[in-house]
Design a protein around this motif. Structure first.
Motif, mmCIF file in Angstrom:
data_model
loop_
_atom_site.group_PDB
_atom_site.id
_atom_site.type_symbol
_atom_site.label_atom_id
_atom_site.label_comp_id
_atom_site.label_asym_id
_atom_site.label_seq_id
_atom_site.Cartn_x
_atom_site.Cartn_y
_atom_site.Cartn_z
ATOM 1 N N ALA A 103 4.769 -0.466 -8.694
ATOM 2 C CA ALA A 103 5.916 0.106 -9.397
ATOM 3 C C ALA A 103 6.660 -0.969 -10.190
ATOM 4 C CB ALA A 103 6.852 0.782 -8.403
ATOM 5 N N ALA B 160 7.016 -0.980 -14.258
ATOM 6 C CA ALA B 160 8.359 -1.029 -14.839
ATOM 7 C C ALA B 160 8.589 -2.295 -15.666
ATOM 8 C CB ALA B 160 9.414 -0.933 -13.736
ATOM 9 N N LEU C 273 2.514 -0.524 -2.953
ATOM 10 C CA LEU C 273 3.051 0.513 -3.836
ATOM 11 C C LEU C 273 4.275 0.009 -4.590
ATOM 12 C CD1 LEU C 273 2.731 3.566 -1.413
ATOM 13 C CD2 LEU C 273 1.433 3.216 -3.522
ATOM 14 N N ILE C 274 5.134 -0.734 -3.903
ATOM 15 C CA ILE C 274 6.336 -1.282 -4.547
ATOM 16 C C ILE C 274 5.948 -2.268 -5.640
ATOM 17 C CG2 ILE C 274 8.407 -2.679 -4.176
ATOM 18 C CD1 ILE C 274 8.495 -1.506 -1.324
#
Length: 581
Positions: free
Chosen positions: A121, A125, A117-118
């Motif tokens: 992200a 970004a 998930l990180i």
């Protein structure tokens, strides 16, 4: 104006951009054949590596194979690099082993899911390019440290030691190994040495068969040869067992991975995990470390692949692909995955042209599990330890490490050594955090030395030769940021009593941060109390706007900003005349 808005609108990275780029370039039967052959080669290499790395992590070997199958395929189809081959890698051993020790297999899979998930992200970004800001001494230091830890963890299997309880402390593990040395098994050591010699010598023959396959085959045959003599060599089958739908067996289960919920798997105590906020908080730090290392490994691997093939990868799409692969793998029993440099280089040398080669590699691993599980179970643990010794040696980059120690500046050498020692003695997360912190501090120090403000004396410079003595011209050079602003501005406060106007030549100041704005604001106030005017010369409009937002605005006869030195001289003359009338 509308066109400008469209150009700056956020556009999310496109998952699968590498596959799409290969397709647009033209993909036919010839390219498919090359991908099939490359995938077959990499699949053969990935089978022993995936098993060895899973065991080094502290989990049964099939979980490494599941990682190569699921994460390898998902990352290839959704990532941004055409040639990256993803799966379990040696770099993660030093992070994953403590997670397994503390939270079991279930905790490891949950941490992997969180890391995925990180990574997604980070990709969304558009932070893929930030990886270039990790200093080389930091990367080299923790990589060499990880190699030492991996090699140390393999000593019990390589030497056939008994009753060695390994933990997450390197010093504890070293002491445990030393205490267990009297239990050394000569037969296990012999199999390990034979495998190690084969792995070292086989590549020199330049034959097409991969060295890991040949080395493990030799080690397995040696173990089978001494078995009739009553010499027992520990193998995958003798150490690991499995249970599936009422069936039980030893070694590797001969089935494709099935869908499962990671949080239902056992923790460190053997009982199913209880998912809670406390558990998530405990796994957040390891998940961040996994994501950080996965980003570094995968993007560095993609950069190397680009250099070998003269292609370009999409770093943000690659991060998203890595994230999706690490999110999918835990639901099929797979552990953490990232791009593997050795497998990627082999993929390129084998003629791959698209990410489909990585998909074929995943299918080859699946076929090996289903059809050859019984054969794979015969591989000796000492042979796998020998393979991991080779992986650790290649990972350590000893030649580059020693060259950096000899040729790099002292500050970089210090960072390299500190990162290496912290990785070996403590952990990689601390090593990277301290290493980047030290590198940033040294960079700030170097930049601060480059920033200065000096007065140009009348008559000694073309820019100040016609200025009256009541006007002081200062040349400011370098970025004004928190590490340098106060040093540069402090020299401006020393002004002769006869000076009534100060001119600051800001044409060589590329940036201005909040600390510099506060320092300049303080300077304006201090000069104002002494009835001294201040003129900024050549300051870019964006910096003028920053000062205005901070409250540093134009004051008649006291503060102004002009574009050219000639304008500043005329304005200073008017202020002097106005002050005397």
């Amino acid at each position: 104006m509308a066109r400008s808005r469209r150009s700056t609108r956020y556009r999310p990275p496109l998952p699968g951009s590498a596959l799409l780029a290969a397709w647009r370039q033209g993909y036919g039967l010839a390219e498919l054949k090359r991908d099939l052959l490359a995938g077959l080669t990499i699949g053969i290499v990935a089978v022993p590596l995936s098993m060895a790395l899973a065991i080094a992590t502290g989990v049964p070997p099939q979980h490494g194979l599941y990682t190569a199958m699921v994460a390898g395929a998902v990352i290839a189809l959704t990532g941004g690099s055409r040639f990256n081959i993803s799966g379990p890698t040696a770099a993660f051993v030093v992070i994953l082993f403590p997670i397994v020790a503390s939270h079991g297999l279930g905790g490891l899979l949950i941490a992997t899911l969180m890391a995925g998930l990180i990574l997604v992200a980070l990709g969304l970004a558009r932070l893929g390019n930030l990886i270039q800001f990790v200093p080389y001494p930091v990367v080299l230091g923790f990589t060499a440290g990880i190699a030492v830890v991996i090699a140390l963890l393999q000593l019990p299997d390589f030497l056939g030691l008994e009753s060695v309880a390994l933990g997450d402390s390197t010093l504890h593990n070293l002491a445990a190994i030393v205490r267990a040395l009297p239990s050394l098994a000569p037969a296990e050591l012999g199999v390990g040495l034979l495998t190690l010699a084969t792995l070292i010598l086989w590549p020199r023959l330049k034959l097409p068969l991969p060295a890991p396959l040949v080395g493990l085959t030799v080690g397995t045959l040696a173990a089978l040869a001494v078995a009739p003599l009553g010499v027992e060599i520990e193998t995958i089958a003798s150490r690991f067992s499995w249970e599936y739908q009422g069936q039980v067996g030893s070694g590797i289960p001969p089935f494709a991975p099935e869908l499962l919920m990671p949080w239902r798997l056992p923790g460190a105590d053997g009982a199913p995990l209880s998912v809670s906020l406390t558990l998530i908080r405990e796994l957040l730090g390891p998940a961040l470390a996994i994501a950080m290392l996965a980003a570094i490994e995968s993007l560095l691997c993609a950069v190397v692949a680009d250099g070998l093939t003269r292609t370009r990868h999409d770093p943000n799409a690659e991060l998203i692909g890595q994230g999706l692969g690490n999110m999918a793998a835990p639901f099929f029993g797979g552990i953490t995955a990232t791009a593997a440099l050795a497998r990627t280089a082999t993929n390129i040398r084998s003629g791959a042209v698209s990410p489909l080669a990585a998909v074929v590699h995943a299918l080859v691993v699946l076929l090996a599990v289903v059809a050859l599980a019984g054969v794979l179970a015969l591989v000796p643990m000492a042979a796998l330890a020998a393979l991991l010794f080779i992986i650790a040696w290649n990972m350590s980059e000893t030649r580059h490490f020693l060259h950096t120690l000899k040729s790099a500046p002292g500050s970089d050498v210090a960072i390299l050594v500190i990162c290496f020692l912290l990785t070996v003695v403590f952990d990689m997360v601390l090593a990277v955090a301290v290493g980047i912190g030290l590198a940033a501090a040294l960079f700030i120090r170097r930049m601060a030395h480059l920033t200065h403000a000096r007065r140009l004396e009348p008559g000694g410079d073309d820019a100040s030769h016609d200025l009256p003595r009541q006007v002081a011209l200062y040349d400011v050079n370098g970025p004004l940021f928190f590490g340098a602003a106060e040093k540069a501005v402090s020299s401006l406060r020393v002004v002769d009593p006869e000076v009534r106007v100060v001119m600051l030549d800001m044409r060589d100041v590329p940036s201005l941060d909040a600390t510099a704005i506060v320092a300049l604001q303080s300077l304006v106030e201090e000069l104002g109390t002494r009835q001294v005017g201040l003129i900024f010369v050549g300051m870019p409009p964006r910096m003028v706007f920053k000062l205005k937002r901070a409250g540093v605005k134009r004051q008649a006869g006291r503060l102004a900003a002009v574009r050219q030195p000639a304008q500043a001289r005329r304005l200073a003359q008017r202020w002097l005349v106005a002050a005397t009338t």
